[in-house]
Design a protein around this motif. Structure first.
Motif, PDB file in Angstrom:
ATOM      1  N   PHE A 149      13.555   5.098   2.987  1.00 28.32           N
ATOM      2  CA  PHE A 149      14.375   4.293   3.036  1.00 28.32           C
ATOM      3  C   PHE A 149      15.230   4.208   4.213  1.00 28.32           C
ATOM      4  CE2 PHE A 149      14.134   6.597  -1.163  1.00 28.32           C
ATOM      5  CZ  PHE A 149      14.116   5.475  -1.914  1.00 28.32           C
ATOM      6  N   ASP A 150      15.691   3.257   4.681  1.00 24.99           N
ATOM      7  CA  ASP A 150      16.162   2.994   6.004  1.00 24.99           C
ATOM      8  C   ASP A 150      17.736   3.419   5.817  1.00 24.99           C
ATOM      9  OD1 ASP A 150      17.898   0.765   5.069  1.00 24.99           O
ATOM     10  OD2 ASP A 150      16.548  -0.557   6.116  1.00 24.99           O
ATOM     11  N   PRO A 151      18.600   3.276   6.911  1.00 26.66           N
ATOM     12  CA  PRO A 151      19.856   3.673   6.913  1.00 26.66           C
ATOM     13  C   PRO A 151      20.748   2.870   5.976  1.00 26.66           C
ATOM     14  CG  PRO A 151      19.135   4.003   8.982  1.00 26.66           C
ATOM     15  CD  PRO A 151      18.354   3.335   8.377  1.00 26.66           C
ATOM     16  N   SER A 152      20.238   1.490   5.647  1.00 28.20           N
ATOM     17  CA  SER A 152      21.060   0.799   4.757  1.00 28.20           C
ATOM     18  C   SER A 152      20.698   0.818   3.325  1.00 28.20           C
ATOM     19  CB  SER A 152      20.785  -0.768   5.089  1.00 28.20           C
ATOM     20  OG  SER A 152      21.345  -0.949   6.338  1.00 28.20           O
ATOM     21  N   GLY A 153      19.667   1.653   3.016  1.00 30.50           N
ATOM     22  CA  GLY A 153      18.771   2.036   1.710  1.00 30.50           C
ATOM     23  C   GLY A 153      17.971   1.199   1.296  1.00 30.50           C
ATOM     24  N   ASP A 154      17.273   0.326   2.534  1.00 29.52           N
ATOM     25  CA  ASP A 154      16.283  -0.431   1.849  1.00 29.52           C
ATOM     26  C   ASP A 154      15.142   0.106   1.809  1.00 29.52           C
ATOM     27  OD1 ASP A 154      18.173  -2.672   1.868  1.00 29.52           O
ATOM     28  OD2 ASP A 154      17.514  -3.424   3.829  1.00 29.52           O
ATOM     29  N   VAL A 155      14.350  -0.301   1.025  1.00 26.01           N
ATOM     30  CA  VAL A 155      12.873   0.440   0.796  1.00 26.01           C
ATOM     31  C   VAL A 155      11.840   0.070   2.067  1.00 26.01           C
ATOM     32  CG1 VAL A 155      11.201   0.687  -0.944  1.00 26.01           C
ATOM     33  CG2 VAL A 155      13.477   0.272  -1.635  1.00 26.01           C
ATOM     34  N   VAL A 156      11.248   1.142   2.225  1.00 27.28           N
ATOM     35  CA  VAL A 156      10.264   0.845   3.355  1.00 27.28           C
ATOM     36  C   VAL A 156       8.680   1.413   2.955  1.00 27.28           C
ATOM     37  CG1 VAL A 156       9.506   1.520   5.943  1.00 27.28           C
ATOM     38  CG2 VAL A 156      12.056   1.035   5.085  1.00 27.28           C
ATOM     39  N   THR A 157       7.747   0.683   3.062  1.00 29.20           N
ATOM     40  CA  THR A 157       6.515   1.203   2.727  1.00 29.20           C
ATOM     41  C   THR A 157       5.390   0.392   3.500  1.00 29.20           C
ATOM     42  OG1 THR A 157       5.029   1.881   0.796  1.00 29.20           O
ATOM     43  CG2 THR A 157       6.140  -0.318   0.731  1.00 29.20           C
ATOM     44  N   TYR A 158       4.072   0.885   3.168  1.00 28.47           N
ATOM     45  CA  TYR A 158       3.254   0.213   4.012  1.00 28.47           C
ATOM     46  C   TYR A 158       2.659  -1.040   3.168  1.00 28.47           C
ATOM     47  CZ  TYR A 158       2.599   4.237   6.983  1.00 28.47           C
ATOM     48  OH  TYR A 158       2.893   5.358   7.968  1.00 28.47           O
ATOM     49  N   GLY A 159       1.643  -2.146   4.052  1.00 29.50           N
ATOM     50  CA  GLY A 159       1.363  -2.929   3.070  1.00 29.50           C
ATOM     51  C   GLY A 159       0.723  -4.158   3.999  1.00 29.50           C
ATOM     52  N   ALA A 160       0.405  -5.161   3.726  1.00 35.06           N
ATOM     53  CA  ALA A 160      -0.093  -6.109   4.690  1.00 35.06           C
ATOM     54  C   ALA A 160       0.469  -7.652   4.207  1.00 35.06           C
ATOM     55  CB  ALA A 160      -1.512  -6.414   4.422  1.00 35.06           C
ATOM     56  N   THR A 161       0.739  -8.551   5.263  1.00 36.68           N
ATOM     57  CA  THR A 161       1.646  -9.559   5.082  1.00 36.68           C
ATOM     58  C   THR A 161       1.026 -10.800   6.066  1.00 36.68           C
ATOM     59  OG1 THR A 161       3.830 -10.802   4.858  1.00 36.68           O
ATOM     60  CG2 THR A 161       3.398  -9.180   6.490  1.00 36.68           C
ATOM     61  N   ASN A 162       1.386 -11.939   5.522  1.00 34.87           N
ATOM     62  CA  ASN A 162       1.195 -13.105   6.649  1.00 34.87           C
ATOM     63  C   ASN A 162       2.647 -13.453   7.134  1.00 34.87           C
ATOM     64  OD1 ASN A 162      -1.634 -13.219   6.174  1.00 34.87           O
ATOM     65  ND2 ASN A 162      -1.396 -14.409   4.393  1.00 34.87           N
ATOM     66  N   SER A 163       3.761 -13.011   6.821  1.00 32.85           N
ATOM     67  CA  SER A 163       5.056 -13.468   7.250  1.00 32.85           C
ATOM     68  C   SER A 163       5.470 -12.651   8.655  1.00 32.85           C
ATOM     69  CB  SER A 163       6.010 -13.034   6.135  1.00 32.85           C
ATOM     70  OG  SER A 163       6.125 -11.607   6.006  1.00 32.85           O
ATOM     71  N   ASN A 164       6.284 -13.233   9.054  1.00 37.20           N
ATOM     72  CA  ASN A 164       6.848 -12.881  10.248  1.00 37.20           C
ATOM     73  C   ASN A 164       5.949 -12.637  11.288  1.00 37.20           C
ATOM     74  OD1 ASN A 164       9.328 -11.877  11.309  1.00 37.20           O
ATOM     75  ND2 ASN A 164       8.435  -9.568  11.411  1.00 37.20           N
ATOM     76  N   GLY A 165       4.753 -13.429  11.507  1.00 35.50           N
ATOM     77  CA  GLY A 165       3.895 -13.600  12.641  1.00 35.50           C
ATOM     78  C   GLY A 165       2.799 -12.465  12.675  1.00 35.50           C
ATOM     79  N   ILE A 166       2.828 -11.944  11.344  1.00 32.70           N
ATOM     80  CA  ILE A 166       1.723 -10.743  11.042  1.00 32.70           C
ATOM     81  C   ILE A 166       0.553 -11.515  10.385  1.00 32.70           C
ATOM     82  CG2 ILE A 166       1.346  -8.685  10.049  1.00 32.70           C
ATOM     83  CD1 ILE A 166       4.377  -7.901  10.845  1.00 32.70           C
ATOM     84  N   PHE A 198       0.752  -1.067  -0.065  1.00 35.12           N
ATOM     85  CA  PHE A 198       0.088   0.047  -0.135  1.00 35.12           C
ATOM     86  C   PHE A 198       0.812   1.121   0.200  1.00 35.12           C
ATOM     87  CE2 PHE A 198      -2.816   3.156   1.748  1.00 35.12           C
ATOM     88  CZ  PHE A 198      -3.991   2.819   1.095  1.00 35.12           C
ATOM     89  N   PRO A 199       1.616   1.552  -1.201  1.00 33.66           N
ATOM     90  CA  PRO A 199       2.739   2.692  -1.176  1.00 33.66           C
ATOM     91  C   PRO A 199       2.019   4.046  -1.325  1.00 33.66           C
ATOM     92  CG  PRO A 199       2.343   1.616  -3.384  1.00 33.66           C
ATOM     93  CD  PRO A 199       1.357   0.917  -2.372  1.00 33.66           C
ATOM     94  N   SER A 200       1.148   4.481  -0.059  1.00 37.09           N
ATOM     95  CA  SER A 200       1.029   5.581   0.060  1.00 37.09           C
ATOM     96  C   SER A 200       2.174   6.506   0.220  1.00 37.09           C
ATOM     97  CB  SER A 200      -0.185   5.689   1.059  1.00 37.09           C
ATOM     98  OG  SER A 200       0.266   5.130   2.185  1.00 37.09           O
ATOM     99  N   SER A 201       3.212   6.011   0.892  1.00 41.35           N
ATOM    100  CA  SER A 201       4.421   6.481   1.286  1.00 41.35           C
ATOM    101  C   SER A 201       5.452   5.519   0.965  1.00 41.35           C
ATOM    102  CB  SER A 201       4.383   7.043   2.682  1.00 41.35           C
ATOM    103  OG  SER A 201       3.409   8.081   3.042  1.00 41.35           O
ATOM    104  N   ILE A 202       6.809   5.951   0.539  1.00 40.76           N
ATOM    105  CA  ILE A 202       7.840   5.329   0.464  1.00 40.76           C
ATOM    106  C   ILE A 202       9.129   6.122   1.041  1.00 40.76           C
ATOM    107  CG2 ILE A 202       9.532   4.451  -1.251  1.00 40.76           C
ATOM    108  CD1 ILE A 202       7.160   4.230  -3.195  1.00 40.76           C
TER     109      ILE A 202
END
Length: 466
Positions: free
Chosen positions: A210-227, A204-208
């Protein structure tokens, strides 16, 4: 400055030459930020023939530099004396130099057939774009971001809402497209981040951001990682249908849709989530901070909360947030002022709050407000006509020591100092028919000198990012 000493620690002085020359060499300088200088000579190594007080280790201010070692070796082959000393780089990096200015123009079709217009770093007035990128005519462009390599990221919804109103789940057709640094015209994206059916992940890329490593951060939904549902997603690769490298949500209130809007990270990797989060059937709007240590926590507790209320002077008018290099928190909002006649004008305003990623609920006024002259509208909702979600006014970004603000009502990009306070007129504006600004709903700034691109894999091919 560097000086020569003998084995007993006594300084070596005088005009006579050494019995054997001494070679000085810099080690570990991956950013080529240091050099050795003596008289007219200079470089990553020097041969010193006699004592001198004019040997210098010079640093050019490159904020990508690391601490280095200087090695001194006496000529003479195996067994010759050699010694090294480490030079630790300390202090605050200089602010980055701003490069091109990017505007996402939603146009009159709600984001379908949007464009990205790009302007020179010092553009002002009725400046024509240096290039224009035409985006998808089928998807709804929402936001843009530019990484340290100069690559352009565009977030798209596959519908006007971008989520299923019945389930609150982001649409599987939402994507993030990545374009080359100089993309223009009808250039295709070089990478596309899509839903991942294997982990039930949608974006749900209403915002994008970057973290200090340059990885991309955005909103969404997932069934991974206990979520099981809404989350903040962190991607180490933006290619195809891939699972997020990290995902997290708050314990309460939670990220749900269409609630979250602004998303930012500070230099330590802490997350700043701005929007309407959910606690059961209730809505709790605010800025919620998650510690970097919680990036894999499915039920993180907010380390700090700035609620939307009369005290903080945050309203339902703004969506964006940002954190500057000092950690100060910027949040967009609007301020109702008297317009012409009986109309009420919505004045673009940005509130600045004290730095800190912890502290619990800080229900206090902003340390300063920035009311931006010339950016206002008489639209009673302070929002873009036809937008079913939230206001997009004003959109902004902090880059270095400057604040860049987009006004979709006046087709203007305003630039002003980030340390401004009170009623402020922009230092410069980009506005006029030659600019081709057409309902700019997002703004981004690229680096003046892009970093060397890092390679990302695509699971379905061997193609590497250029």
């Amino acid at each position: 400055s560097l000086s020569a000493y003998d084995a007993s620690g006594a300084a070596i002085v005088g005009p006579s030459a050494f019995q054997s020359p001494v070679t000085l060499a810099i080690q570990g300088d991956t950013a080529a930020a240091f050099s050795l200088e003596a008289g007219s000579g200079g470089g990553e190594s020097l041969q010193i023939d006699k004592p001198t007080s004019a040997i210098a280790l010079v640093y050019d201010g490159n904020d990508a530099a690391q601490s280095v070692t200087v090695q001194a070796t006496v000529a003479g082959g195996a067994g010759a004396p050699s010694v090294s000393r480490s030079f630790t780089l300390v202090g605050k990096p200089p602010p980055p130099e701003a490069g091109p200015i990017y505007a996402l123009n939603a146009g009159t079709n709600g984001g379908k057939g949007a464009t990205v217009t790009v302007y020179g770093a010092q553009a002002q007035g009725d400046a024509a774009p240096v290039r224009t990128l035409r985006l998808s005519s089928k998807l709804y462009a929402q936001t843009i971001a530019v990484d340290a390599h100069g690559l352009l990221y565009v977030g798209f919804f596959d519908s006007a809402l971008g989520f299923n109103a019945a389930s609150g789940t982001p649409d599987a057709g939402n994507v993030v497209e990545v374009f080359a640094a100089n993309a223009a015209g009808n250039d295709a994206p070089i990478e596309t981040l899509t839903a991942d059916a294997a982990t039930g992940t949608t974006v749900f890329p209403s915002s994008i951001a970057f973290d200090p490593s340059g990885d991309v951060v955005t909103y969404g939904a997932t069934n991974s990682n206990g979520i099981d549902g809404g989350a903040v997603l962190v991607y180490a690769s933006e290619s195809g249908a891939v699972a997020p490298a990290h995902a997290w949500n708050f314990a309460t209130p939670v990220v749900g849709y269409p609630g979250p809007a602004g998303l930012a990270l500070d230099g330590a990797g802490n997350f700043y989530v701005n929007g309407k989060l959910r606690a059961g059937f209730a809505i709790q709007p605010g800025v919620y901070v998650a510690s970097a240590a919680d990036r894999d926590n499915p039920t993180a507790n907010a380390a700090r909360t700035i609620p939307w209320d009369a005290t903080t002077r945050l309203t339902f008018g703004g969506t964006a947030d940002a954190v500057d290099s000092s950690g100060a928190i910027f949040v967009s909002t609007t301020n109702e002022t008297a317009g012409s006649g009986s109309q009420t004008a919505c004045q673009a305003q940005i509130n600045v709050y004290a730095s800190g990623a912890a502290g619990g609920t800080t229900d206090v006024p902003p340390v300063r407000t920035i009311a931006i002259g010339g950016l206002s509208t008489t639209n009673p909702r302070c929002s873009t006509a036809g937008d079913p979600l939230a206001a997009l006014f004003p959109a902004f970004v902090v880059y270095g020591t400057s604040l860049y603000v987009a006004s979709d009502f006046t087709n203007t990009i305003a630039v002003l100092p980030a340390d401004a306070a009170g009623n402020v007129e922009p230092a410069r504006t980009i506005s006029g028919s030659s600019t081709h600004l057409n309902v700019p709903i997002a703004v981004a700034v690229g680096p003046a000198t892009p970093a060397a691109a890092r390679a990302f894999f695509q699971p379905t091919s061997e193609r590497k990012r250029p």
